[in-house]
Design a protein around this motif. Structure first.
Motif, short mmCIF file in Angstrom:
data_model
loop_
_atom_site.label_atom_id
_atom_site.label_comp_id
_atom_site.label_asym_id
_atom_site.label_seq_id
_atom_site.Cartn_x
_atom_site.Cartn_y
_atom_site.Cartn_z
N ALA A 296 0.67 -1.30 0.33
CA ALA A 296 -0.34 0.07 0.02
C ALA A 296 1.18 1.05 0.13
O ALA A 296 2.22 0.98 0.27
CB ALA A 296 -0.94 0.05 1.22
N ASN B 31 -0.54 6.24 -4.80
CA ASN B 31 -0.13 4.75 -5.45
C ASN B 31 0.83 6.03 -5.93
O ASN B 31 1.47 5.14 -7.43
CB ASN B 31 -1.32 4.32 -5.92
N VAL C 6 5.05 6.33 5.99
CA VAL C 6 4.27 5.34 5.64
C VAL C 6 4.52 4.34 4.74
O VAL C 6 4.81 3.03 5.10
CB VAL C 6 2.70 5.36 6.44
N GLN D 178 -5.44 -5.59 -1.53
CA GLN D 178 -5.82 -4.04 -1.78
C GLN D 178 -6.16 -2.97 -1.21
O GLN D 178 -7.31 -3.61 -0.20
CB GLN D 178 -6.50 -4.42 -3.48
N GLU E 73 -6.06 13.60 8.15
CA GLU E 73 -5.11 14.76 7.13
C GLU E 73 -5.64 16.21 6.47
O GLU E 73 -4.51 16.72 6.64
CB GLU E 73 -6.11 13.78 5.25
N SER F 16 -4.32 -2.97 -8.53
CA SER F 16 -3.94 -2.17 -8.97
C SER F 16 -2.37 -1.43 -9.65
O SER F 16 -2.09 -3.26 -9.62
CB SER F 16 -3.54 0.40 -7.73
N ARG G 224 1.35 -1.33 -10.40
CA ARG G 224 3.15 -0.98 -10.72
C ARG G 224 3.91 -0.76 -11.45
O ARG G 224 3.95 -1.33 -12.26
CB ARG G 224 4.04 -1.73 -9.33
C1 LIG Z 1 -0.40 6.58 4.03
C2 LIG Z 1 -1.42 5.62 3.14
C3 LIG Z 1 -2.18 6.56 3.00
C4 LIG Z 1 -3.02 6.44 2.36
N1 LIG Z 1 -4.53 7.25 2.55
C5 LIG Z 1 -5.77 6.41 1.58
C6 LIG Z 1 -6.85 7.25 1.59
O1 LIG Z 1 -6.73 8.45 2.48
N2 LIG Z 1 -8.04 7.12 1.52
C7 LIG Z 1 -7.95 5.38 -0.12
O2 LIG Z 1 -8.81 5.55 -0.59
N3 LIG Z 1 -6.86 5.08 -0.29
C8 LIG Z 1 -5.27 5.38 0.99
N4 LIG Z 1 -4.42 4.93 0.89
C9 LIG Z 1 -4.13 3.65 -0.51
C10 LIG Z 1 -3.73 3.51 -1.05
O3 LIG Z 1 -4.26 4.86 -2.13
C11 LIG Z 1 -3.41 2.48 -1.78
O4 LIG Z 1 -2.49 1.66 -1.08
C12 LIG Z 1 -3.03 2.57 -3.85
O5 LIG Z 1 -3.63 3.39 -4.21
C13 LIG Z 1 -2.68 1.24 -3.66
O6 LIG Z 1 -3.66 0.78 -4.25
P1 LIG Z 1 -3.42 -0.48 -3.62
O7 LIG Z 1 -3.77 -1.18 -2.07
O8 LIG Z 1 -4.96 -1.80 -3.62
O9 LIG Z 1 -2.07 -1.76 -3.93
C14 LIG Z 1 -3.24 5.06 1.73
C15 LIG Z 1 -2.42 4.51 1.69
C16 LIG Z 1 -1.85 4.38 2.69
C17 LIG Z 1 0.01 3.42 2.49
#
Ligand SMILES: Cc1cc2nc3c(=O)[nH]c(=O)nc-3n(C[C@H](O)[C@H](O)[C@H](O)COP(=O)(O)O)c2cc1C
Length: 358
Positions: A58, A62, A97, A149, A314, A348, A350
């Motif tokens: 995550a 992304n 993070v 995911q 945030e 998603s 990479r």
């Molecule tokens: C520190 C951090 C903050 C994030 N904040 C949000 C958020 O506020 N809203 C959201 O929908 N996803 C959030 N995400 C998820 C990311 O958008 C997501 O991990 C990234 O798009 C990759 O997709 P995946 O987790 O499906 O692999 C966050 C992830 C991290 C690590």
């Protein structure tokens, strides 16, 4: 195919097609690429393969704000400040993070490949990971890496058992990080109020909306070409021609409808987890990322989905109020994550390993 068989064989295109990729012409190519990126390790993998597994972690928007310096016996994960998101994340909290999330995937994947991995340094320069030969240790968390995911949809609203919650807490245990879990409907409503308050402030901020839009990939082609960002289908939105979705963005991305979407998301979740580091510095933000990544992998292994609803942490004024409600006035809550059961959404993408290794 059973879930176990799927886990053993890695992701197949057929399996991915079954999780909502739809029939849009380029979605086939998208699904194939996602499946290619999300294979478990082959026998005796090189270190670049561990980098691939780390990058499946995550990470905020992304953006993949990392670079990997690989040498015999060590991998360093360095911050890539060219990929910071200065509006939503002015002090690089989410960036660090995200480095922690990648570090955790790397440590777990290294273990599965027969290397003992330990974080040897963590701070503003990133994360140092020392590798030694060891016995291969596959684990449910390792097997969950390609399947984890962020699932941004309504969940089924059913409760998660006390035993599963105990496992989530166990997986996320990390020195310097506290995990608070809420399942009571009254608490979830209070958290939802903070989500809506934070989301309203963000939607009223043109700079926030502009930055978010920069990271949205409006078509499979855009997502494939860039290998980063938030592909609309991976956020549960319909796939249409990129020019049309882009043109419609201002019409459909409205405060009222976004807040309604979050009401549905939180009210159908089984619970919400809040991660709180003991201190507000890069070393602790990295620890928070490691704890969260293990939480999300354990959830995946249990058949659960997770998604961030970070608006309360945030927006500084909402964060302060939220910390008061959590009973930790003056401390910084780091992440707000809902969990529950839902169908998978498209994965998603990479960037290629060659682009992120220095
Ligand atoms: C520190 C951090 C903050 C994030 N904040 C949000 C958020 O506020 N809203 C959201 O929908 N996803 C959030 N995400 C998820 C990311 O958008 C997501 O991990 C990234 O798009 C990759 O997709 P995946 O987790 O499906 O692999 C966050 C992830 C991290 C690590």
């Amino acid at each position: 195919m059973s879930r176990r068989a799927l886990l053993v064989s890695g992701l197949s295109v057929t399996a991915l097609a079954a999780v909502g990729y739809g029939t849009w012409p380029r979605m086939g190519a998208y699904a194939e690429e996602a499946a290619r990126q999300r294979q478990l390790l082959a026998a005796e993998p090189e270190l670049g393969e561990l980098v691939r597994m780390a990058s499946l972690a995550a990470n905020g928007h992304n953006t993949q704000p990392w670079r990997f310096r690989v040498s015999e016996g060590a991998v360093d994960i360095l911050p890539d400040f060219d990929r910071r998101t200065e509006v939503v994340d002015p002090d690089d909290h989410h960036l660090y993070v995200s480095l922690g999330c990648a570090a955790e995937n790397l440590v777990i994947a290294a273990g599965a490949s027969g290397r003992r991995a330990a974080v040897s340094a963590a701070g503003k320069d990133g994360v140092g990971i020392a590798l030694e030969q060891g016995a291969a240790a596959e684990s449910p968390l390792y097997e969950a890496i390609p399947y984890r995911q962020s699932t941004r949809s309504d969940y089924d609203g059913a409760p998660v058992s006390a035993e599963d919650i105990r496992r989530l807490q166990e997986a996320a245990r990390e020195e310097g990080v506290e995990l608070l879990i809420f399942t009571d409907v009254v608490d979830l409503e209070t958290i939802l109020e903070a989500v809506v308050e934070g989301n309203s402030a963000q939607m009223d901020d043109p700079a926030f909306v502009e930055e978010l839009k920069e990271w949205i990939r409006f078509s499979p082609d855009e997502a494939l070409a860039r290998g980063d960002g938030l592909f609309t289908a991976a956020s549960g939105n319909p796939v249409m021609p990129g020019w049309l979705t882009r043109a419609m963005f201002g019409l459909v991305f409205r405060k009222g409808s976004e807040n309604d979407k979050y009401r549905g998301h939180v009210r159908t979740s089984s619970g919400v987890a809040v991660f709180v580091g003991d201190k507000a510095d890069p070393a602790h933000w990295i620890r928070v990322g490691r704890a969260f990544q293990r939480f999300a992998l354990q959830a995946t292994a249990l058949g659960l989905k997770t998604a961030h609803v970070n608006q309360p942490v945030e927006v500084p004024s909402v964060r302060e109020e939220f910390a008061g409600w959590l009973g930790i006035p003056g401390q910084r809550p780091d992440l707000v994550v809902r969990f529950g059961r839902a169908a998978a959404l498209p994965m998603s993408l990479r960037r290629p390993v060659g682009e992120i290794v220095v």
